[in-house]
Design a protein around this motif. Structure first.
Motif, mmCIF file in Angstrom:
data_model
loop_
_atom_site.group_PDB
_atom_site.id
_atom_site.type_symbol
_atom_site.label_atom_id
_atom_site.label_comp_id
_atom_site.label_asym_id
_atom_site.label_seq_id
_atom_site.Cartn_x
_atom_site.Cartn_y
_atom_site.Cartn_z
ATOM 1 N N ILE A 1 0.845 -1.204 0.000
ATOM 2 C CA ILE A 1 0.000 0.000 0.000
ATOM 3 C C ILE A 1 0.885 1.260 0.000
ATOM 4 N N SER A 2 1.884 1.312 0.893
ATOM 5 C CA SER A 2 2.749 2.516 0.977
ATOM 6 C C SER A 2 3.402 2.811 -0.359
ATOM 7 N N ASN A 3 3.813 1.766 -1.070
ATOM 8 C CA ASN A 3 4.550 1.964 -2.325
ATOM 9 C C ASN A 3 3.651 1.865 -3.560
ATOM 10 N N LYS A 4 2.344 1.786 -3.304
ATOM 11 C CA LYS A 4 1.350 1.680 -4.394
ATOM 12 C C LYS A 4 1.739 0.602 -5.411
ATOM 13 N N LEU A 5 2.205 -0.526 -4.901
ATOM 14 C CA LEU A 5 2.613 -1.603 -5.816
ATOM 15 C C LEU A 5 1.409 -2.141 -6.584
ATOM 16 N N TYR A 6 0.213 -1.902 -6.047
ATOM 17 C CA TYR A 6 -1.000 -2.395 -6.706
ATOM 18 C C TYR A 6 -1.303 -1.637 -7.994
ATOM 19 N N ALA A 7 -0.586 -0.510 -8.200
ATOM 20 C CA ALA A 7 -0.844 0.266 -9.422
ATOM 21 C C ALA A 7 -0.298 -0.474 -10.654
ATOM 22 N N ASP A 8 0.676 -1.382 -10.438
ATOM 23 C CA ASP A 8 1.184 -2.184 -11.556
ATOM 24 C C ASP A 8 0.269 -3.379 -11.758
ATOM 25 N N ASP A 9 0.817 -4.379 -12.411
ATOM 26 C CA ASP A 9 0.026 -5.580 -12.688
ATOM 27 C C ASP A 9 -0.461 -6.280 -11.432
ATOM 28 N N LEU A 10 -1.669 -6.798 -11.482
ATOM 29 C CA LEU A 10 -2.159 -7.649 -10.397
ATOM 30 C C LEU A 10 -2.190 -9.092 -10.893
ATOM 31 N N PRO A 11 -2.072 -10.080 -10.084
ATOM 32 C CA PRO A 11 -1.805 -9.979 -8.657
ATOM 33 C C PRO A 11 -0.342 -9.634 -8.367
ATOM 34 N N ILE A 12 -0.103 -9.166 -7.155
ATOM 35 C CA ILE A 12 1.265 -8.912 -6.694
ATOM 36 C C ILE A 12 1.705 -10.175 -5.969
ATOM 37 N N LYS A 13 2.824 -10.728 -6.398
ATOM 38 C CA LYS A 13 3.264 -12.011 -5.838
ATOM 39 C C LYS A 13 4.631 -11.821 -5.183
ATOM 40 N N LEU A 14 4.667 -11.867 -3.870
ATOM 41 C CA LEU A 14 5.904 -11.546 -3.147
ATOM 42 C C LEU A 14 6.242 -12.618 -2.115
ATOM 43 N N TYR A 15 7.556 -12.829 -1.935
ATOM 44 C CA TYR A 15 7.978 -13.671 -0.813
ATOM 45 C C TYR A 15 9.029 -12.932 -0.006
ATOM 46 N N SER A 16 9.177 -13.321 1.243
ATOM 47 C CA SER A 16 10.101 -12.622 2.121
ATOM 48 C C SER A 16 10.643 -13.590 3.169
ATOM 49 N N ILE A 17 11.851 -13.288 3.659
ATOM 50 C CA ILE A 17 12.457 -14.143 4.692
ATOM 51 C C ILE A 17 13.010 -13.225 5.769
ATOM 52 N N GLY A 18 12.709 -13.525 7.015
ATOM 53 C CA GLY A 18 13.296 -12.677 8.049
ATOM 54 C C GLY A 18 12.804 -13.022 9.431
ATOM 55 N N PRO A 19 13.421 -12.390 10.428
ATOM 56 C CA PRO A 19 13.064 -12.703 11.815
ATOM 57 C C PRO A 19 11.729 -12.108 12.250
#
Ligand code: AMP
Length: 447
Positions: free
Chosen positions: A91-109
């Motif tokens: 939401i903060s980076n308006k990533l939804y303005a590009d193609d949907l769906p947004i597919k992300l993975y992340s690794i961290g504590p």
């Protein structure tokens, strides 16, 4: 003062680091097969994000968060899970303005103030996968399949996939009312927490860990009797897709998952160690309808899951799935006298410059103890340089596996090692040491 690690935290070092890196790389590669891309978000977020996102009625938010005021009197929290931060970032980076769906993975504590026990820490790592902007039973199914594939690729065979649906909002509202009715007459004999849960969200009573309360919860109404037709059809389609791929599952109608943002399909994956050790769920997730809107973003549905990486590592280790993972070192250089130290230093630098990993004491070493050290470090080759060798312009190259030693001209050393490393790599991947290799290169050689 003798400093100890904080209760519920642990250091990862030695072979565990290689194993944990291997798992992270493998899971990342599988997520990338499904066209997910990596995202890194801060460990610290405003507390309100988790109160709104993860949910005020969840145990995690009510009791387990590491929350503090910073020097500017802002309430901050060490993330207890990854989803809320990732959706906040979208939401903060308006990533939804590009193609949907947004597919992300992340690794961290992640951090939760829980009672430490087997498989349960206060700081632990999650591998998290989120898909936002595709509201379909197929996406739900694909997410479960991705989670299972990560574990299959690691070598897990006996996995227990528990899956359920908690329905759409309409179904859950009706179910909450039914639970309220059921628990209201029994609440006096239940724990203090359950009193609060009844007020905030009676669904959370089903997560209660107190055995007497669990007994009472067994008689509670089941979500399946309150599902709308749309939720039933959606779940049936998800199950049929998973089934068609030959993945076994158990529909567990007591599974509701502990975080507030879930709707429709939810799932958990369990496995046991070699001797039946149970570290708790390896991972879990599900579909979340309203999270993005709740956090001030567009009304996009999401689905995701998270693995607890310590649990994955402990189980995989117990099942010997990681026995082949070791620290890698190509060469260990043994300089035999003061006079060869400069040349030895230069050779080591040249080899590293060519991408060959080398360790070396920067002082003189006896051959015997040098070879022992090389083996302890898991080096594939030892290089031995004495004054005689230097005078002749050669170096001794010992294959520490095959125990064979050859003399190599100094100007050919890098090339020679590169060739031998390639051969070893090849043997490792296709010959398996049995000499009956059918790989392209070997078949060509035979023709
Ligand atoms: P959750 O975010 O609660 O759905 O958790 C997802 C996964 O994270 C769980 O299935 C566990 O594998 C892992 N996990 C959650 N809490 C802990 C903890 N305190 N210690 C270790 N792993 C955890």
């Amino acid at each position: 003062m003798n400093y100890q690690p904080i209760k519920g935290t642990h250091d990862i070092y030695g072979q565990e680091i290689e194993k944990s890196q291997y798992i992270e790389e493998l899971f990342s590669a599988v997520a990338e097969l499904y066209a997910y891309r990596k995202i890194e978000t801060p460990i610290l977020e405003y507390t309100a994000l988790f109160q709104r996102g993860t949910g005020e009625s969840s145990d995690v938010v009510r009791k387990e968060m590491y929350t503090f005021l910073d020097k500017g009197e802002r309430s901050l929290t060490l993330r207890p899970e990854m989803t809320a931060g990732i959706i906040r970032s979208i939401i903060s980076n308006k990533l939804y303005a590009d193609d949907l769906p947004i597919k992300l993975y992340s690794i961290g504590p992640c951090f939760r103030y829980e009672r430490p026990q087997l498989g349960r820490y206060r700081q632990f790592k999650q591998f998290s996968v989120e898909n936002l902007g595709s509201d379909s039973a197929r996406t739900d199914a694909e997410t479960v399949i991705l989670a299972m594939q990560c574990l299959y690729m690691l070598g897990f065979k006996d996995l227990e996939l528990k899956i359920n649906t908690i329905g759409d909002k309409e179904s859950r509202d009706a179910y909450r009312e039914a639970l309220k009715g059921y628990f209201s007459s029994k609440i006096d004999s239940m724990c203090e927490d359950c009193h609060q849960r009844l007020e905030l969200n009676p669904l959370r009573i089903l997560d209660c860990k107190v055995p007497e309360d669990q007994e009472i919860a067994k008689g509670a109404p089941k979500i399946k009797d309150y599902l709308s037709d749309a939720s039933q059809d959606r779940f049936a389609l998800t199950l049929s897709i998973i089934n068609d791929l030959g993945i076994e599952y158990e529909v567990d109608d007591s599974l509701v998952r502990g975080l507030d943002y879930y709707s429709e399909m939810v799932f958990e994956i369990h496995a046991k160690g070699e001797n039946g050790e149970d570290f708790g769920a390896i991972g879990g997730g599900g579909h979340y309808g309203g999270l993005s809107k709740e956090l001030g973003g567009p009304d996009l549905a999401g689905v995701g899951f998270a693995f607890g990486l310590e649990r994955v590592l402990s189980l995989a280790d117990s099942l010997h799935l990681l026995d082949h993972i070791k620290a890698e070192l190509d060469c260990y250089m043994i300089p035999m006298s003061e006079k060869v130290l400069n040349d030895s230093f230069n050779i080591v630098s040249e080899l590293r410059g060519n991408g060959i990993s080398v360790d070396s004491p920067l002082g003189v070493q006896k051959v015997g103890s040098g070879l022992k050290k090389a083996e302890r470090k898991g080096a594939k080759f030892a290089l031995i340089l004495g004054e005689d060798e230097l005078e002749k312009g050669v170096i001794q190259l010992k294959d520490l596996n095959k125990k064979e030693q050859i003399e190599v001209p100094l100007e050919e050393i890098s090339e020679q090692i590169e060739e031998l490393l390639e051969e070893k790599e090849h043997e490792h991947h296709c010959c398996h040491g049995d000499g009956e290799c059918h790989c392209h290169d070997h078949e060509k050689e035979e023709e």
